[in-house]
Design an enzyme around this catalytic site. Structure first.
Site, short mmCIF file in Angstrom:
data_model
loop_
_atom_site.label_atom_id
_atom_site.label_comp_id
_atom_site.label_asym_id
_atom_site.label_seq_id
_atom_site.Cartn_x
_atom_site.Cartn_y
_atom_site.Cartn_z
CB CYS A 12 -5.97 10.66 11.11
SG CYS A 12 -4.32 10.05 11.38
CG ASP B 77 2.92 1.73 9.47
OD1 ASP B 77 3.16 1.90 8.26
OD2 ASP B 77 2.62 2.66 10.24
CE LYS C 254 -1.82 1.75 4.01
NZ LYS C 254 -1.66 3.20 4.23
CG ASN C 255 2.14 2.76 3.54
OD1 ASN C 255 0.98 3.03 3.22
ND2 ASN C 255 2.50 2.56 4.78
NE ARG D 45 -0.21 10.99 9.76
CZ ARG D 45 -0.69 9.91 9.12
NH1 ARG D 45 -1.80 9.36 9.56
NH2 ARG D 45 -0.08 9.42 8.07
NE ARG E 286 -7.29 4.27 5.18
CZ ARG E 286 -6.39 4.93 5.94
NH1 ARG E 286 -6.62 5.12 7.21
NH2 ARG E 286 -5.28 5.39 5.40
C1 EPZ Z 1 3.86 7.26 6.08
O1 EPZ Z 1 3.07 8.26 6.69
C2 EPZ Z 1 2.97 6.02 6.00
N1 EPZ Z 1 1.78 6.29 5.20
C3 EPZ Z 1 2.54 5.62 7.42
O2 EPZ Z 1 1.77 4.42 7.32
C4 EPZ Z 1 3.80 5.33 8.24
O3 EPZ Z 1 3.43 5.02 9.56
C5 EPZ Z 1 4.70 6.57 8.24
O4 EPZ Z 1 5.02 6.93 6.87
C6 EPZ Z 1 6.00 6.33 8.98
O5 EPZ Z 1 6.69 5.28 8.41
C7 EPZ Z 1 1.87 6.21 3.85
O6 EPZ Z 1 2.93 5.94 3.29
C8 EPZ Z 1 0.62 6.46 3.08
P1 EPZ Z 1 5.83 10.76 8.18
P2 EPZ Z 1 3.59 9.80 6.70
O7 EPZ Z 1 5.69 11.98 7.34
O8 EPZ Z 1 4.25 10.09 5.41
C9 EPZ Z 1 5.49 14.01 11.66
C10 EPZ Z 1 -0.10 3.05 7.63
O9 EPZ Z 1 -0.57 2.53 8.66
N2 EPZ Z 1 5.48 15.01 10.57
O10 EPZ Z 1 7.11 10.00 8.16
O11 EPZ Z 1 2.47 10.66 7.13
C11 EPZ Z 1 4.18 13.23 11.69
O12 EPZ Z 1 3.19 13.94 12.41
C12 EPZ Z 1 0.38 4.49 7.68
O13 EPZ Z 1 0.06 2.46 6.55
C13 EPZ Z 1 5.55 16.35 10.90
O14 EPZ Z 1 5.65 16.73 12.07
O15 EPZ Z 1 4.68 9.72 7.86
C14 EPZ Z 1 4.57 11.96 12.37
O16 EPZ Z 1 4.56 12.18 13.77
C15 EPZ Z 1 0.15 5.14 9.02
N3 EPZ Z 1 5.52 17.29 9.89
C16 EPZ Z 1 6.00 11.73 11.89
O17 EPZ Z 1 6.46 13.00 11.41
C17 EPZ Z 1 5.41 16.91 8.58
O18 EPZ Z 1 5.40 17.80 7.71
C18 EPZ Z 1 6.09 10.69 10.78
O19 EPZ Z 1 5.43 11.18 9.68
C19 EPZ Z 1 5.32 15.54 8.27
C20 EPZ Z 1 5.36 14.60 9.27
#
Ligand code: EPZ
Length: 417
Positions: free
Chosen positions: A116, A305, A22-23, A121, A398
């Site tokens: 969420c 995850d 998915k990711n 996020r 999902r």
């Molecule tokens: C991706 O989310 C994945 N989703 C998530 O999988 C996964 O848990 C995550 O990466 C970490 O590996 C998809 O790929 C669709 P991040 P993403 O940006 O890109 C903070 C699942 O269950 N942050 O690495 O949103 C954020 O709040 C999902 O499949 C900021 O502060 O993850 C979080 O605490 C859930 N500012 C942390 O960084 C930003 O601008 C990690 O976020 C962006 C992120």
């Protein structure tokens, strides 16, 4: 079909094929907007998040067709400018369209992405990086407008290795004038998959999978055929399901090279893991061992995850385990329903819990509140005595093509109704 019924107490046995990731596929689907030719994405998982992304692409003017091998997308007639409402409101769950549309059209209108259940996020890192590439963001009536008169390369340092921000930078940078260098980039396998799809289209990207990326901009992108790698989180879900039920399984096509930290934790829990051409063999102990401490980290650390699945298994461990969640601020929603099933879990602070292993869990009615916590409740239902009913399963669909079919192939007594 949004509840699942499980008769627990059966050890998972046999083999199951792991679906496409998915990711990995979501940013790749967004990336198909960057070429005016046709992309054939093979092994594309048939899950709700993909269907949502596909309907957004169609609303933008893409032509899409499925066959049994995958999905074909042609973005020749993408309508830039008047973004359809569906795309604007649906963007939250497909944030990677932001970078792709800036790359393709030079402008985007999107609803302000909210948080969420697992966390706020924010997208500050995405915005800061894209602004360095010449993108101007404006807010109007709760909507975000992004414009790039001339999208240009930049030297960007990410203070945190955000997966999504790294993806949006790559999607914009392949279309920008000049080169972009990213320091502190995310190293997840999903970043490597996105880069290898884009290279199939003709892009030139160095450093995929490392913390320093160099993306050469302004190269024309052509048609491509790409095979989506197997989903390491789905494979890890079934690995922990086998561990929690004392089973013996083959996870066919599991991407074990991308699962080293997961395999290491599973072996600490007493599993015997054997890697092979055909996938990952898992032989579970009678009862999982408690591992004392687990912390989630960016790749190659233990993935956030799979934190809920490891927690579910540790509820039957032979001792105590402290779990620290360092990626998302609210990823212990599964604690309450697990306690309702008899688990002994104590919240010790915002990102830290203590789980004391018990002899048994008891089946009961529980509700999934988000994707990975929901999958962990399925594992708990397999491990529990008696019947478990899980509602809120739309969250699980999902990310899992057919979790009930997969687990039935491993001998579980599970149905979705
Ligand atoms: C991706 O989310 C994945 N989703 C998530 O999988 C996964 O848990 C995550 O990466 C970490 O590996 C998809 O790929 C669709 P991040 P993403 O940006 O890109 C903070 C699942 O269950 N942050 O690495 O949103 C954020 O709040 C999902 O499949 C900021 O502060 O993850 C979080 O605490 C859930 N500012 C942390 O960084 C930003 O601008 C990690 O976020 C962006 C992120």
């Amino acid at each position: 079909m949004n509840s699942i019924h499980i008769q627990g107490g059966v050890a998972l046995q046999g083999k199951v094929r792991i679906q496409g990731s998915k990711n990995a596929v979501l940013p790749i689907l967004a990336a198909t907007l960057l070429t005016k030719e046709t992309s054939y994405i093979r092994n594309c998982p048939r899950i709700a998040d993909v269907y949502k992304m596909v309907s957004l692409l169609k609303s933008l003017g893409c032509s899409v067709s499925w066959d049994e091998g995958g999905i074909r997308i042609n973005a020749e007639r993408v309508c830039c400018g008047d973004m359809p409402v569906e795309a604007v409101t649906g963007m939250r769950s497909s944030l990677c369209l932001l970078g792709a549309l800036i790359g393709r059209c030079g402008e985007v209108i999107m609803e302000h992405p909210g948080g969420c259940v697992i966390g706020e996020r924010p997208i500050d890192l995405h915005i800061q990086a894209l602004e360095q590439m010449g993108v101007v963001f404006r807010e109007e009536e709760g909507r975000m407008m992004a414009f790039a008169q001339n999208l240009h390369g930049a030297e960007i340092t990410l203070p945190f290795a955000s997966v999504g921000a790294t993806e949006n930078i790559i999607l914009a940078a392949v279309m920008a004038e000049g080169d972009t260098i990213v320091y502190g980039a995310a190293k997840e396998p999903e970043i490597e998959a996105l880069c290898s799809y884009l290279e199939c289209c003709g892009a030139n990207i160095d450093g995929a999978g490392s913390s320093v990326l160099r993306i050469r901009g302004g190269r024309p992108l052509y048609d491509a055929e790409y095979l989506v790698p197997a989903d390491r989180i789905v494979a890890g879900t079934y690995l922990f399901g086998c561990l929690g039920t004392g089973g013996n399984t083959l996870l066919e096509q599991a991407p074990w090279k991308d699962m080293k930290s997961v395999i290491r934790i599973a072996e600490q829990m007493g599993a015997q893991c054997t890697v092979a051409e055909e996938g990952l063999y898992v032989q579970a102990p009678e009862r999982p061992k408690s591992i004392g401490f687990l912390r989630t980290e960016p790749y190659p650390g233990f993935p956030t995850d799979l934190q809920s699945m490891a927690l579910a298994v540790q509820t039957l461990g032979d001792g105590d385990c402290v779990i620290e969640e360092t990626i998302f601020e609210n990823r212990f929603r599964v604690v309450e329903p697990l306690k309702k099933m008899g688990a002994d879990i104590e919240v010790q602070g915002a990102g830290r819990i203590l789980v004391r292993g018990r002899e048994t869990l008891r089946g009961t009615a529980v509700e999934a509140k988000e994707l990975r916590g929901g999958a962990a409740l399925v594992l708990a239902g397999l491990m529990a005595e008696g019947e478990t009913t899980i509602t809120g399963c739309q969250y699980i669909y999902r990310g899992y093509e057919n979790i009930c079919r997969d687990l039935r192939e491993l001998g579980a007594r599970i149905i979705s109704v």
